[in-house]
Design a protein around this motif. Structure first.
Motif, PDB file in Angstrom:
ATOM      1  N   VAL A 155       0.839  -1.202   0.000  1.00  0.00           N
ATOM      2  CA  VAL A 155       0.000   0.000   0.000  1.00  0.00           C
ATOM      3  C   VAL A 155       0.871   1.248   0.000  1.00  0.00           C
ATOM      4  N   ALA A 156       1.912   1.256   0.819  1.00  0.00           N
ATOM      5  CA  ALA A 156       2.813   2.406   0.869  1.00  0.00           C
ATOM      6  C   ALA A 156       3.458   2.644  -0.486  1.00  0.00           C
ATOM      7  N   ASP A 157       3.895   1.559  -1.138  1.00  0.00           N
ATOM      8  CA  ASP A 157       4.534   1.695  -2.440  1.00  0.00           C
ATOM      9  C   ASP A 157       3.547   2.213  -3.486  1.00  0.00           C
ATOM     10  N   ALA A 158       2.292   1.746  -3.390  1.00  0.00           N
ATOM     11  CA  ALA A 158       1.268   2.222  -4.321  1.00  0.00           C
ATOM     12  C   ALA A 158       1.001   3.711  -4.127  1.00  0.00           C
ATOM     13  N   LEU A 159       0.967   4.158  -2.887  1.00  0.00           N
ATOM     14  CA  LEU A 159       0.715   5.575  -2.619  1.00  0.00           C
ATOM     15  C   LEU A 159       1.877   6.436  -3.097  1.00  0.00           C
ATOM     16  N   LEU A 160       3.095   5.927  -2.980  1.00  0.00           N
ATOM     17  CA  LEU A 160       4.246   6.671  -3.504  1.00  0.00           C
ATOM     18  C   LEU A 160       4.129   6.830  -5.020  1.00  0.00           C
ATOM     19  N   GLY A 161       3.747   5.750  -5.693  1.00  0.00           N
ATOM     20  CA  GLY A 161       3.541   5.833  -7.130  1.00  0.00           C
ATOM     21  C   GLY A 161       2.420   6.780  -7.492  1.00  0.00           C
ATOM     22  N   LEU A 162       1.371   6.758  -6.682  1.00  0.00           N
ATOM     23  CA  LEU A 162       0.229   7.629  -6.917  1.00  0.00           C
ATOM     24  C   LEU A 162       0.628   9.095  -6.751  1.00  0.00           C
ATOM     25  N   LYS A 163       1.452   9.374  -5.756  1.00  0.00           N
ATOM     26  CA  LYS A 163       1.889  10.751  -5.510  1.00  0.00           C
ATOM     27  C   LYS A 163       2.755  11.260  -6.661  1.00  0.00           C
ATOM     28  N   ARG A 164       3.568  10.385  -7.230  1.00  0.00           N
ATOM     29  CA  ARG A 164       4.385  10.800  -8.379  1.00  0.00           C
ATOM     30  C   ARG A 164       3.522  11.066  -9.599  1.00  0.00           C
ATOM     31  N   PHE A 165       2.419  10.369  -9.710  1.00  0.00           N
ATOM     32  CA  PHE A 165       1.547  10.472 -10.880  1.00  0.00           C
ATOM     33  C   PHE A 165       0.569  11.638 -10.790  1.00  0.00           C
ATOM     34  N   SER A 166      -0.002  11.851  -9.614  1.00  0.00           N
ATOM     35  CA  SER A 166      -1.108  12.800  -9.468  1.00  0.00           C
ATOM     36  C   SER A 166      -0.654  14.154  -8.938  1.00  0.00           C
ATOM     37  N   PRO A 167      -1.269  15.244  -9.430  1.00  0.00           N
ATOM     38  CA  PRO A 167      -0.942  16.569  -8.896  1.00  0.00           C
ATOM     39  C   PRO A 167      -1.495  16.799  -7.500  1.00  0.00           C
ATOM     40  N   LYS A 168      -2.475  15.972  -7.094  1.00  0.00           N
ATOM     41  CA  LYS A 168      -3.056  16.150  -5.768  1.00  0.00           C
ATOM     42  C   LYS A 168      -3.572  14.821  -5.243  1.00  0.00           C
ATOM     43  N   VAL A 169      -2.995  14.391  -4.132  1.00  0.00           N
ATOM     44  CA  VAL A 169      -3.444  13.190  -3.436  1.00  0.00           C
ATOM     45  C   VAL A 169      -3.757  13.573  -1.999  1.00  0.00           C
ATOM     46  N   ILE A 170      -4.974  13.289  -1.560  1.00  0.00           N
ATOM     47  CA  ILE A 170      -5.381  13.554  -0.181  1.00  0.00           C
ATOM     48  C   ILE A 170      -5.461  12.218   0.548  1.00  0.00           C
ATOM     49  N   PHE A 171      -4.652  12.056   1.570  1.00  0.00           N
ATOM     50  CA  PHE A 171      -4.695  10.846   2.393  1.00  0.00           C
ATOM     51  C   PHE A 171      -5.713  11.052   3.500  1.00  0.00           C
ATOM     52  N   LEU A 172      -6.768  10.250   3.490  1.00  0.00           N
ATOM     53  CA  LEU A 172      -7.837  10.377   4.479  1.00  0.00           C
ATOM     54  C   LEU A 172      -7.647   9.479   5.685  1.00  0.00           C
ATOM     55  N   GLY A 173      -6.806   8.443   5.552  1.00  0.00           N
ATOM     56  CA  GLY A 173      -6.554   7.607   6.712  1.00  0.00           C
ATOM     57  C   GLY A 173      -6.485   6.132   6.406  1.00  0.00           C
ATOM     58  N   SER A 174      -5.857   5.395   7.314  1.00  0.00           N
ATOM     59  CA  SER A 174      -5.866   3.939   7.333  1.00  0.00           C
ATOM     60  C   SER A 174      -6.491   3.520   8.648  1.00  0.00           C
ATOM     61  N   TYR A 175      -7.420   2.579   8.598  1.00  0.00           N
ATOM     62  CA  TYR A 175      -8.234   2.281   9.774  1.00  0.00           C
ATOM     63  C   TYR A 175      -8.804   0.871   9.678  1.00  0.00           C
ATOM     64  N   PRO A 176      -9.239   0.289  10.792  1.00  0.00           N
ATOM     65  CA  PRO A 176      -9.781  -1.075  10.767  1.00  0.00           C
ATOM     66  C   PRO A 176     -11.094  -1.154   9.998  1.00  0.00           C
TER      67      PRO A 176
END
Length: 318
Positions: free
Chosen positions: A261-282
């Motif tokens: 998941v972390a690696d996917a978010l890093l890739g997403l951040k490189r791709f997208s001009p705006k990424v909002i992280f809302l949280g990781s939760y159960p």
């Protein structure tokens, strides 16, 4: 063991008044027991309570199994900075039709209801009251309460148990289009502390595409597919700056501390001009995330060690 009473300053906001489905969701939060609960009129007010410090958290509806995402919530989360989801809660949804004492079903010409509740009971209302008029309400409970405040509507769509709070009569029960409907709620806070991974988690993000060039959506989805990250929700919402521009509300299976998941978010951040992280939760259903061996945490760690060994000319641990 006797619990220590919480101070009055510890408040949780929810869409009220008492008796709403949102209140039912908040009752599932152990930390909220004994705290002060603050009734609000809409999701914007709930989030403002959190960002201003009037409440430490707020319970808001984000998705329904019939209608999909709650657009007002999705848009509010996009425009409210520094908000994190701490957990999700599921509430079964059904409705009753209530009226002032002495009213019969034949007397009903106008119905008051929250727009979502109206949509979820429209089939029954059209069949039983084909000529009815509709007045929107700010919440399911306020629709019922308004019957005692004015005579604009003859009946209201409300949650079961509403007569425990208001002196009304039930004209019909189980009027929902789908009696298996469930609404998903999330508890949001301004705290940036991450809940620990449980093995049954979700990660929520909001993503904008860099432009409308062909294949951009596929590029975004590839950030997850190539790392074995499954999506449990993806919905588009208009950005609002021009026609045809959209952002995407996405729920991923897994926790940001999971390597894939972390690696996917890093890739997403490189791709997208705006990424909002809302949280990781159960996850509310506690279903463990199934991960194939090729996407396990150890695989990502070994790959990094391998690359580090090449760069530093040192042998890898494997």
């Amino acid at each position: 063991m006797t619990s220590t009473p919480r101070p009055d300053s510890v408040s949780y906001s929810y869409l009220g008044p008492a008796g709403t489905f949102t209140e039912a969701a908040l009752k599932q939060v152990p930390e909220a027991v004994g705290a002060h609960w603050k009734s609000v009129n809409n999701v914007g007010e709930a989030l403002d309570d959190v960002t201003s410090g009037r409440s430490i958290a707020a319970m808001i509806a984000i998705e329904n199994s019939i209608d999909g995402g709650v657009s007002a919530t999705q848009d509010a989360l996009t425009t409210t900075p520094d908000i994190r989801i701490l957990g999700e809660y599921l509430v079964p949804v059904n409705f009753v039709l209530v009226a002032r004492p002495g009213t019969t079903l034949a007397d009903v010409t106008t119905v008051n209801a929250h727009p979502v509740a109206y949509g979820q009971t429209r089939r029954w209302l059209d069949a039983q009251l084909p000529q009815h008029g509709y007045i929107p309400a700010s919440s399911n409970v306020s629709a019922a309460a308004s019957l005692l405040e004015n005579s604009v509507a003859d009946a209201a769509v409300a949650p079961p148990g509403i007569t425990e709070h208001y002196p009304l009569e039930v004209l019909a029960e189980n009027i929902a289009n789908n009696t298996t409907s469930v609404t998903r709620f999330v508890l949001v806070s301004s705290s940036t502390e991450l809940p620990a991974p449980t093995g049954a988690d979700k990660t929520s993000v909001i993503v904008e595409l860099p432009d409308n060039a062909p294949g951009r959506l596929l590029e975004m989805l590839e950030q997850f597919a190539t790392r074995g990250v499954n999506m449990s929700l993806i919905e588009s919402r208009p950005i609002g700056d021009e026609l045809g521009r959209y952002r995407f509300v996405i729920d991923l299976e897994g926790h940001i501390l999971d390597e894939r998941v972390a690696d996917a978010l890093l890739g997403l951040k490189r791709f997208s001009p705006k990424v909002i992280f809302l949280g990781s939760y159960p996850r509310a259903d506690k279903l463990a995330t199934m991960v194939t061996p090729r996407y396990g945490n150890d695989v990502f760690v070994e790959a990094r060690d391998w690359l580090r060994g090449i760069v530093t000319n040192e042998p890898s641990a494997s």
